[in-house]
Design an enzyme around this catalytic site. Structure first.
Site, PDB file in Angstrom:
ATOM      1  N   ARG A  75       0.856  -1.189   0.000  1.00 16.49           N
ATOM      2  CA  ARG A  75       0.000   0.000   0.000  1.00 16.49           C
ATOM      3  C   ARG A  75       0.890   1.237   0.000  1.00 16.49           C
ATOM      4  NH1 ARG A  75      -2.603   2.800   4.984  1.00 16.49           N
ATOM      5  NH2 ARG A  75      -3.755   4.415   3.882  1.00 16.49           N
ATOM      6  N   HIS A 120      -2.856  10.909   1.212  1.00 14.19           N
ATOM      7  CA  HIS A 120      -2.268  10.655   2.535  1.00 14.19           C
ATOM      8  C   HIS A 120      -1.569  11.961   2.944  1.00 14.19           C
ATOM      9  CE1 HIS A 120      -0.731   7.255   5.319  1.00 14.19           C
ATOM     10  NE2 HIS A 120      -0.346   8.392   5.879  1.00 14.19           N
ATOM     11  N   GLU A 165      -7.224   8.257   6.778  1.00 13.77           N
ATOM     12  CA  GLU A 165      -7.431   8.902   8.078  1.00 13.77           C
ATOM     13  C   GLU A 165      -7.933  10.342   7.981  1.00 13.77           C
ATOM     14  OE1 GLU A 165      -3.815   8.450  10.341  1.00 13.77           O
ATOM     15  OE2 GLU A 165      -3.900   6.266  10.292  1.00 13.77           O
ATOM     16  N   ASN A 298      -7.102   1.635  10.337  1.00 13.20           N
ATOM     17  CA  ASN A 298      -5.769   1.746  10.939  1.00 13.20           C
ATOM     18  C   ASN A 298      -5.951   1.699  12.453  1.00 13.20           C
ATOM     19  OD1 ASN A 298      -4.936   2.137   8.347  1.00 13.20           O
ATOM     20  ND2 ASN A 298      -4.427   4.302   8.595  1.00 13.20           N
ATOM     21  N   TYR A 300      -3.909   1.351  16.223  1.00 16.14           N
ATOM     22  CA  TYR A 300      -2.653   1.360  16.986  1.00 16.14           C
ATOM     23  C   TYR A 300      -2.874   1.095  18.476  1.00 16.14           C
ATOM     24  CZ  TYR A 300      -0.368   2.895  12.788  1.00 16.14           C
ATOM     25  OH  TYR A 300       0.123   2.921  11.503  1.00 16.14           O
ATOM     26  N   GLU A 359      -3.308  -0.404   8.305  1.00 21.17           N
ATOM     27  CA  GLU A 359      -2.116  -0.057   9.103  1.00 21.17           C
ATOM     28  C   GLU A 359      -2.271  -0.653  10.486  1.00 21.17           C
ATOM     29  OE1 GLU A 359      -1.118   4.105   9.509  1.00 21.17           O
ATOM     30  OE2 GLU A 359      -1.541   4.476   7.400  1.00 21.17           O
TER      31      GLU A 359
HETATM   32  O1  IFM Z   1       2.816   7.305  10.306  1.00 20.98           O
HETATM   33  C1  IFM Z   1       1.450   7.347  10.499  1.00 20.98           C
HETATM   34  C2  IFM Z   1       0.713   7.192   9.181  1.00 20.98           C
HETATM   35  O2  IFM Z   1       1.082   8.172   8.275  1.00 20.98           O
HETATM   36  C3  IFM Z   1      -0.768   7.299   9.395  1.00 20.98           C
HETATM   37  N1  IFM Z   1      -1.213   6.412  10.437  1.00 20.98           N
HETATM   38  C4  IFM Z   1      -0.502   6.403  11.671  1.00 20.98           C
HETATM   39  C5  IFM Z   1       0.994   6.241  11.424  1.00 20.98           C
HETATM   40  C6  IFM Z   1       1.755   6.243  12.754  1.00 20.98           C
HETATM   41  O3  IFM Z   1       1.537   7.432  13.437  1.00 20.98           O
END
Ligand code: IFM
Length: 454
Positions: A75, A120, A165, A298, A300, A359
């Site tokens: 990606r 992005h 995002e 995404n 985290y 992500e």
């Molecule tokens: O690096 C970023 C990415 O550009 C978008 N999502 C979160 C990642 C980590 O912060």
């Protein structure tokens, strides 16, 4: 062995500004991150993406590495100002299109499926000068980009993500000012978010027309959250957080418009004109709810939400603040159950729409050891635990179809500059040497086995 379905897609992700380097010689225009990074105090150490990983020149080596690791999909995103340097040119820049042609062909020759993200975050500065995302004209400019890029690559690229995002692009860019262009206005942010989502909706049919048979979607960053205590104030703060972070972007995609609870607050505070804000025009809500082929996620970490009231007015926490040893180097809690919770929620909220994790990953500084290898066991453990959470969610009916690790390589981490390393491949920024870390070798085995070991 915890095995994934045969057709499960295994990939890794990057983005243009974070890895390419500017390569000004080929005519790329200035983007909002070039300007922001040059504004004192905005990016740690005052660094920028001028060189980054020099992927613009070194992509053949990077594709060869992806092949060696066995990636099935990659990606990447399109740098808008490589195609339209100021955003308003009548013709696209051939050199920019030719770069993405080469990259796409190189990936296909290596047997790697290209997944293209159209936006992005590198908005041409020229468009920001004309009002940026709060200006509805930016939607038309994005649709021109979509038309040109999907026409050029649409015969070979069959997986498209309109936006990455929109919460970051809209809220961090225009509300908190932490990201480019660094504005701090709630009304601007709300208009920006609206135009981002609208441009997604209007881009989808353009992509479909130019790329027959393509799968098209959008990527949201979502944060499953819990109140820090059962107190009324924490419960309310949690509800507001969910509306602000998650529902503001999820609900319009499924035809529900904006969450009424938060919209009412914005009306009360005078940030929007009424429950039908001025920036919403006839047909917008229908456009934003366009049918997609998948939702990109995404993930985290989770949020633990505490009301901003004096401590004595609050109840004792029932969800403790996570200790530092369960946080990654950027300070985010390692919480794989949050990914499980999120996937199960989306199974219901998006009514079975296929989901790709576009992500997921962790920032750890781990540098090469004396043996010349990066033993990033913590990243490996992070990825492993999150894949297990994916598998559990799938067993409970979450329609997860693939997973992209963030990131293929260390890169420019926005306001953190180069201080945070998310890569499975170490980048030596002095020499531009690429060095696969233990996590990359491990991920390669996961892909080969189509699963994680028991
Ligand atoms: O690096 C970023 C990415 O550009 C978008 N999502 C979160 C990642 C980590 O912060």
């Amino acid at each position: 062995m915890i095995e994934f379905p045969k057709e499960f897609v295994w990939g890794a992700a990057t983005s243009s500004y974070q890895i390419e380097g500017a390569a000004w010689e080929d005519g790329r225009g200035e983007c909002i991150w070039d300007r922001f990074a040059r504004t004192p105090g905005k990016v740690l150490d005052g660094l920028n993406g001028d060189v980054a990983c020099d992927h613009y020149h070194r992509w053949p080596q990077d594709v060869a590495l992806m092949k060696e690791l066995g990636l099935q999909a990659y990606r990447f995103s399109i740098a808008w100002p490589r195609i339209f340097p100021t955003g308003s040119e009548s013709k696209p820049l051939e050199a920019g299109l030719a770069f993405y042609d080469r990259l796409t062909d190189g990936l296909l020759e290596a047997g790697i499926t290209p997944w293209v993200t159209l936006y992005h975050w590198d908005l041409p500065q020229g468009l920001e000068d004309a009002g940026g995302w709060p200006n509805r004209d930016t939607v038309d400019a994005f649709l021109r980009l979509t038309e040109v890029v999907s026409k050029r690559l649409g015969d070979r690229v069959k997986h498209w993500i309109t936006h990455n995002e929109p919460w970051c692009a809209g809220r961090l860019g225009y509300e908190t000012g932490l990201h480019a262009p660094g504005r701090t206005s709630v009304p601007d942010a709300l208009a920006a978010c609206h135009h981002l989502l609208l441009s997604h909706g209007q881009a989808v049919p353009i992509i479909r027309a130019n790329s027959p048979g393509a799968e098209v979607g959008i990527t949201l960053n979502l944060v499953p959250a819990v109140p820090a205590s059962p107190s009324e104030v924490d419960r309310k703060a949690h509800q507001r957080f969910d509306a602000w972070f998650n529902r503001w972007f999820m609900d319009p995609l499924v035809g529900k418009g904006y969450p009424a609870d938060l919209l009412e607050e914005y009306v009360r505070d005078g940030h929007v004109s009424g429950m039908e804000p001025d920036f919403v025009k006839d047909g917008d809500y229908a456009a934003m709810a366009v049918e997609c082929d998948f939702l990109g996620i995404n993930y985290y970490s989770r949020g633990i939400i505490r009301a901003e009231v004096p401590e004595e007015e609050n109840a004792p926490r029932t969800v403790p603040e996570p200790p530092d040893d369960v946080k990654t180097d950027i300070g985010w809690e390692v919480y794989p159950d949050g990914l499980y919770d999120l996937l199960v929620r989306l199974r219901d909220d998006f009514d079975g729409l296929p989901i790709y994790i576009t992500e997921n990953g962790a920032a750890y500084h781990t540098a090469p050891s004396d043996d010349g290898v990066v033993h990033d066991g913590k990243r490996l453990a992070y990825l492993d635990s999150h894949l297990r959470a994916c598998h559990r969610a799938m067993a409970d009916g979450a329609p997860l179809a693939g997973y992209f690790a963030w990131s293929l390589m260390d890169n420019f981490e926005w306001q953190e500059g180069y201080t945070q390393r998310f890569g499975m491949v170490w980048i030596d920024y002095e020499t531009q040497e690429r060095l696969p870390k233990d996590s990359a070798r491990w991920y390669s085995k996961v892909i080969a086995r189509n699963g994680v070991e028991d």
